[in-house]
Motif scaffolding. Structure first.
Motif, PDB file in Angstrom:
ATOM      1  N   GLY A  17       0.544  -1.261   0.207  1.00  8.96           N
ATOM      2  CA  GLY A  17       0.154   0.037   0.050  1.00  8.96           C
ATOM      3  C   GLY A  17       0.899   1.177   0.190  1.00  8.96           C
ATOM      4  O   GLY A  17       0.398   2.439   0.466  1.00  8.96           O
ATOM      5  N   VAL A  18       2.167   1.132  -0.332  1.00 12.01           N
ATOM      6  CA  VAL A  18       2.992   2.329  -0.324  1.00 12.01           C
ATOM      7  C   VAL A  18       3.354   3.079  -1.626  1.00 12.01           C
ATOM      8  O   VAL A  18       4.264   3.769  -1.561  1.00 12.01           O
ATOM      9  N   VAL A  19       2.670   2.707  -2.782  1.00 11.45           N
ATOM     10  CA  VAL A  19       2.950   3.193  -3.934  1.00 11.45           C
ATOM     11  C   VAL A  19       2.240   4.475  -4.246  1.00 11.45           C
ATOM     12  O   VAL A  19       0.926   4.561  -3.939  1.00 11.45           O
ATOM     13  N   GLY A  20       2.816   5.458  -4.941  1.00 12.16           N
ATOM     14  CA  GLY A  20       1.960   6.730  -5.009  1.00 12.16           C
ATOM     15  C   GLY A  20       1.030   6.573  -6.254  1.00 12.16           C
ATOM     16  O   GLY A  20       1.009   5.505  -6.903  1.00 12.16           O
ATOM     17  N   PRO A  21       0.246   7.707  -6.479  1.00  7.99           N
ATOM     18  CA  PRO A  21       0.504   8.964  -5.818  1.00  7.99           C
ATOM     19  C   PRO A  21       0.092   9.315  -4.581  1.00  7.99           C
ATOM     20  O   PRO A  21       0.307  10.345  -3.919  1.00  7.99           O
ATOM     21  N   ASN A  22      -0.706   8.450  -3.986  1.00 12.72           N
ATOM     22  CA  ASN A  22      -1.251   8.699  -2.785  1.00 12.72           C
ATOM     23  C   ASN A  22      -1.040   7.623  -1.840  1.00 12.72           C
ATOM     24  O   ASN A  22      -1.761   6.758  -1.377  1.00 12.72           O
ATOM     25  N   GLY A  23       0.334   7.326  -1.569  1.00 16.48           N
ATOM     26  CA  GLY A  23       0.741   6.024  -0.907  1.00 16.48           C
ATOM     27  C   GLY A  23       0.251   6.535   0.684  1.00 16.48           C
ATOM     28  O   GLY A  23       0.118   7.387   1.088  1.00 16.48           O
ATOM     29  N   ARG A  24       0.062   5.242   1.351  1.00 17.25           N
ATOM     30  CA  ARG A  24      -0.360   5.100   2.763  1.00 17.25           C
ATOM     31  C   ARG A  24       0.641   4.586   3.537  1.00 17.25           C
ATOM     32  O   ARG A  24       1.755   4.076   3.039  1.00 17.25           O
ATOM     33  N   ALA A  25       0.520   4.481   4.833  1.00 16.14           N
ATOM     34  CA  ALA A  25       1.494   3.723   5.761  1.00 16.14           C
ATOM     35  C   ALA A  25       1.482   2.298   5.223  1.00 16.14           C
ATOM     36  O   ALA A  25       0.286   1.654   4.816  1.00 16.14           O
ATOM     37  N   PRO A  26       2.580   1.532   5.302  1.00 20.38           N
ATOM     38  CA  PRO A  26       2.457   0.110   5.000  1.00 20.38           C
ATOM     39  C   PRO A  26       1.411  -0.607   5.909  1.00 20.38           C
ATOM     40  O   PRO A  26       1.031  -0.314   6.946  1.00 20.38           O
ATOM     41  N   VAL A  27       1.058  -1.978   5.203  1.00 19.40           N
ATOM     42  CA  VAL A  27      -0.234  -2.531   5.831  1.00 19.40           C
ATOM     43  C   VAL A  27      -0.068  -2.954   7.135  1.00 19.40           C
ATOM     44  O   VAL A  27      -0.715  -2.937   8.355  1.00 19.40           O
ATOM     45  N   TYR A  28       1.475  -3.360   7.494  1.00 22.62           N
ATOM     46  CA  TYR A  28       1.759  -3.763   8.902  1.00 22.62           C
ATOM     47  C   TYR A  28       1.724  -2.802   9.947  1.00 22.62           C
ATOM     48  O   TYR A  28       1.290  -2.905  11.097  1.00 22.62           O
ATOM     49  N   TYR A  29       1.965  -1.578   9.437  1.00 23.67           N
ATOM     50  CA  TYR A  29       2.154  -0.275  10.251  1.00 23.67           C
ATOM     51  C   TYR A  29       0.549   0.019  10.724  1.00 23.67           C
ATOM     52  O   TYR A  29       0.215   0.465  11.721  1.00 23.67           O
ATOM     53  N   ARG A  30      -0.328   0.018   9.751  1.00 23.99           N
ATOM     54  CA  ARG A  30      -1.716   0.388   9.598  1.00 23.99           C
ATOM     55  C   ARG A  30      -2.469  -0.701  10.730  1.00 23.99           C
ATOM     56  O   ARG A  30      -3.191  -0.390  11.528  1.00 23.99           O
TER      57      ARG A  30
END
Length: 245
Positions: free
Chosen positions: A181-194
């Motif tokens: 889930g970290v790919v732009g243009p609107n990347g998020r926190a990685p799934v394990y962090y979430r």
């Protein structure tokens, strides 16, 4: 040089008045190369704060010395402390601030990292005129202290947003990055962090809503990937949709 990084590396780049960044890396996480970024702030008393310090170099230190005396080293999360000792060794009089719980982690104790003060919900007097802060706390010991540089309306994060440009990711790694889930243009926190943050969702959601709804940053700096130079609040809202909904 790894294509994931943002050269020139290990040199000051001005973002706004009294605010700079330093791009560095790559570092490796589970075998995946990551760019890393430090934020540099000159405080009203002329001292310099290094937020999430990157690797030491003589040339970078010389650049920083032209800005002022390095007075504060900040480890804003449980993951962003790796290079702190390199800077402590050269600037022993600088105060070291750390996210809550960092001093209790086994790797930190083993390293001998000196921590002078824990960061809290409110900014200490030394920088309260120009920075505000909140503590984002999840499960499994995950914490991140988020900041806002008030004069420039710049939010300063580390891992709450990661925004990797697809063309900078090796083709074999790209599917994994998208899955995380970290790919732009609107990347998020990685799934394990979430997953970790969602263990304390209500409190974390309140912080995220304050960040987007009240702080309303013009730009957003973070440690990994292409930072948000414009339309900060709108882009941050998309990146935090998993927590704001």
């Amino acid at each position: 040089m790894s294509r994931v990084t943002y050269p020139p590396l290990d040199t000051l780049k001005q973002v706004a008045e009294e605010l700079w960044l330093v791009d560095s890396g790559p570092m490796s996480a589970m075998g995946i190369p990551l760019p890393v970024r430090m934020t540099v702030i000159r405080l009203p008393n002329g001292q310099i704060m290094l937020h999430s310090p990157t690797r030491w170099s003589d040339a970078l230190n010389a650049e920083l010395s032209k800005l002022g005396v390095i007075g504060h080293l900040v480890a804003p999360s449980v993951a962003h402390w790796t290079f702190m000792q390199e800077w402590q060794a050269r600037h022993p009089d600088a105060m070291t601030w750390a996210s809550p719980g960092l001093r209790k982690r086994g790797a930190v104790k083993k390293s001998g990292l000196r921590i002078d003060e824990d960061l809290g919900e409110r900014a200490p007097a030394i920088w309260s005129d120009v920075l505000k802060q909140r503590v984002l706390t999840g499960g499994f010991g995950v914490t991140e202290v988020i900041f806002q540089h008030l004069p420039t309306q710049t939010a300063i994060l580390v891992d709450l947003v990661q925004n990797f440009e697809p063309e900078r990711i090796a083709p074999l790694v790209r599917p994994l990055a998208r899955m995380v889930g970290v790919v732009g243009p609107n990347g998020r926190a990685p799934v394990y962090y979430r997953f970790a943050i969602n263990r304390n969702r209500a409190a974390a959601q309140a912080v995220a809503r304050e960040l987007v709804g009240q702080w309303r940053p013009e730009r957003v700096l973070f440690a990994h990937g292409r930072w948000f130079e414009t339309n900060g609040t709108a882009r941050l809202q998309k990146s935090l949709d998993w927590l704001l909904d």
